[in-house]
Design an enzyme around this catalytic site. Structure first.
Site, PDB file in Angstrom:
ATOM      1  N   THR A  27       0.832  -1.215   0.000  1.00 37.94           N
ATOM      2  CA  THR A  27       0.000   0.000   0.000  1.00 37.94           C
ATOM      3  C   THR A  27       0.864   1.261   0.000  1.00 37.94           C
ATOM      4  OG1 THR A  27      -0.240  -0.140   2.396  1.00 37.94           O
ATOM      5  CG2 THR A  27      -2.060  -1.011   1.096  1.00 37.94           C
ATOM      6  N   PHE A  34      -6.964  -5.010  -0.607  1.00 42.85           N
ATOM      7  CA  PHE A  34      -8.243  -5.533  -1.058  1.00 42.85           C
ATOM      8  C   PHE A  34      -9.429  -4.725  -0.556  1.00 42.85           C
ATOM      9  CE2 PHE A  34     -11.327  -8.934  -1.810  1.00 42.85           C
ATOM     10  CZ  PHE A  34     -10.940  -9.267  -3.090  1.00 42.85           C
ATOM     11  N   GLN A 102       1.377 -13.256  -0.637  1.00 36.69           N
ATOM     12  CA  GLN A 102       0.067 -13.418  -1.270  1.00 36.69           C
ATOM     13  C   GLN A 102      -0.091 -12.390  -2.394  1.00 36.69           C
ATOM     14  OE1 GLN A 102      -3.037 -13.932   2.158  1.00 36.69           O
ATOM     15  NE2 GLN A 102      -1.190 -13.072   3.038  1.00 36.69           N
ATOM     16  N   ILE A 104       0.602 -10.244  -5.865  1.00 39.38           N
ATOM     17  CA  ILE A 104       0.776 -10.639  -7.271  1.00 39.38           C
ATOM     18  C   ILE A 104       1.513  -9.544  -8.035  1.00 39.38           C
ATOM     19  CG2 ILE A 104      -1.252 -12.139  -7.281  1.00 39.38           C
ATOM     20  CD1 ILE A 104      -2.848  -9.809  -8.524  1.00 39.38           C
ATOM     21  N   ASP A 105       2.046  -8.548  -7.296  1.00 37.84           N
ATOM     22  CA  ASP A 105       2.585  -7.349  -7.953  1.00 37.84           C
ATOM     23  C   ASP A 105       4.053  -7.435  -8.352  1.00 37.84           C
ATOM     24  OD1 ASP A 105       3.939  -6.981  -5.474  1.00 37.84           O
ATOM     25  OD2 ASP A 105       2.309  -5.743  -4.697  1.00 37.84           O
ATOM     26  N   HIS A 120      -0.160 -16.670  -4.786  1.00 37.17           N
ATOM     27  CA  HIS A 120      -1.294 -16.335  -5.654  1.00 37.17           C
ATOM     28  C   HIS A 120      -0.876 -15.931  -7.066  1.00 37.17           C
ATOM     29  CE1 HIS A 120      -3.722 -15.559  -1.713  1.00 37.17           C
ATOM     30  NE2 HIS A 120      -3.600 -16.833  -2.007  1.00 37.17           N
ATOM     31  N   CYS A 149      -4.274 -14.425 -27.895  1.00 34.09           N
ATOM     32  CA  CYS A 149      -3.009 -14.931 -28.423  1.00 34.09           C
ATOM     33  C   CYS A 149      -3.053 -14.879 -29.956  1.00 34.09           C
ATOM     34  CB  CYS A 149      -2.856 -16.380 -27.950  1.00 34.09           C
ATOM     35  SG  CYS A 149      -1.402 -17.226 -28.552  1.00 34.09           S
ATOM     36  N   SER A 190      -4.352  -9.410   6.330  1.00 32.11           N
ATOM     37  CA  SER A 190      -5.482  -9.578   7.253  1.00 32.11           C
ATOM     38  C   SER A 190      -5.605 -11.023   7.709  1.00 32.11           C
ATOM     39  CB  SER A 190      -6.770  -9.116   6.566  1.00 32.11           C
ATOM     40  OG  SER A 190      -6.965  -9.862   5.371  1.00 32.11           O
ATOM     41  N   ASN A 212       1.112  -5.178  11.370  1.00 33.56           N
ATOM     42  CA  ASN A 212      -0.118  -4.942  10.596  1.00 33.56           C
ATOM     43  C   ASN A 212      -0.917  -3.804  11.207  1.00 33.56           C
ATOM     44  OD1 ASN A 212      -1.371  -6.283   8.239  1.00 33.56           O
ATOM     45  ND2 ASN A 212      -3.161  -6.314   9.573  1.00 33.56           N
TER      46      ASN A 212
END
Ligand code: CNA
Length: 240
Positions: A27, A34, A102, A104-105, A120, A149, A190, A212
């Site tokens: 963040t 999320f 977790q 995906i960045d 993930h 594709c 979380s 956190n």
């Protein structure tokens, strides 16, 4: 400040640190977690994010899936913050054995982390569902609507959607890393998304650290609990 000193001491004392991270670690790099997405969502999308990023939604409504995905899940200009950077430095100094994320960045790798278990998946890997040809993130960003594709198949991000299972090798690799760790630092999650959140229970090491902003189910289990911004916390940590 006292808690930062304690964290520094724990990190100094530990030789096999494992990090377990979630959206809160990114963040401070400008990627909303999320719940922030949830707030924004209601104005622009007809369905909750959990529904849109599910396998069945992707299958039956790929147009809307990709509209949300490109708009809310991809942040190509985001840069690693001090949390990603210090975690990578601890690995390069031989103190940390890896990062289980977790996210995906791809920001842990961008910071220099080598041993990253992406539970993930990643927005940076994309495959044709028909011929399995690989496509990078730029191809997805530059495509109109649903990315296709050259063979005509639909391209799917290598991201684990709701209703999909985790990759076995990644999952067992992550469990192995947690089992050998003497210190586990959980940050920016979380701890509500399973099976990822359940991995914490494999930890048998000496120090469990939790950083956190909001409360989690593991707060009472932590040896050190820091309710602060994880990037600001790691900024004060000295890696030697
Ligand atoms: P989440 O459920 O959104 O939880 C994030 C947690 O981080 C919350 O408890 C916040 O209080 C906390 N938090 C937010 N900012 C900070 C900060 N600066 N410092 C410390 N704590 C902070 O996200 P989770 O990762 O726990 O799990 C849910 C999904 C969201 C995962 O499957 C992710 O793949 C997915 N996600 C990933 C990204 C990303 O890749 N950056 C972004 C958004 C969602």
């Amino acid at each position: 400040m006292e808690k930062i000193k304690t964290l520094q001491r724990i990190l100094d004392e530990s030789d096999k640190i494992v990090f377990f991270t979630g959206a809160g670690v990114s963040t401070e790099s400008g990627i909303p977690d999320f719940r922030s997405v949830d707030g924004l969502y209601s104005q622009k999308y007809q369905y909750p994010p959990e529904a849109i990023i599910s396998h069945s939604f992707y299958k039956y409504n790929p147009q809307e899936f990709y509209r949300f995905y490109k708009d809310r899940m991809i942040y190509p200009d985001a840069k690693p913050n001090m949390a990603h950077i210090k975690m990578a430095e601890l690995e390069s100094k031989g103190k940390a054995i890896g990062v289980i994320t977790q996210n995906i960045d791809g920001l842990h790798q961008a910071a220099g982390s080598k041993n990253v278990y992406e539970l993930h998946g990643s927005i940076h890997r994309n495959y044709c569902t028909k011929c399995h040809r690989f496509y990078d993130l730029d191809y997805i960003i530059n495509s109109e609507g649903i990315p296709h594709c050259s063979c005509g198949g639909i391209i799917k991000p290598d991201v684990v959607l709701y209703e999909e299972g985790l990759d076995d090798a990644t999952l067992y690799g992550a469990i192995g890393a947690i089992r050998q760790a003497d210190c586990m630092v959980i940050a920016g999650t979380s701890l509500v998304v399973y099976p990822a959140a359940g991995l914490v229970n494999y930890f048998r090491g000496k120090y469990l650290v939790l950083i956190n902003l909001s409360a989690t189910s593991q707060d009472s289990a932590a040896d050190l609990l820091i309710k602060a911004k994880v990037g600001e916390v790691f900024e004060k940590i000295v890696v030697q």
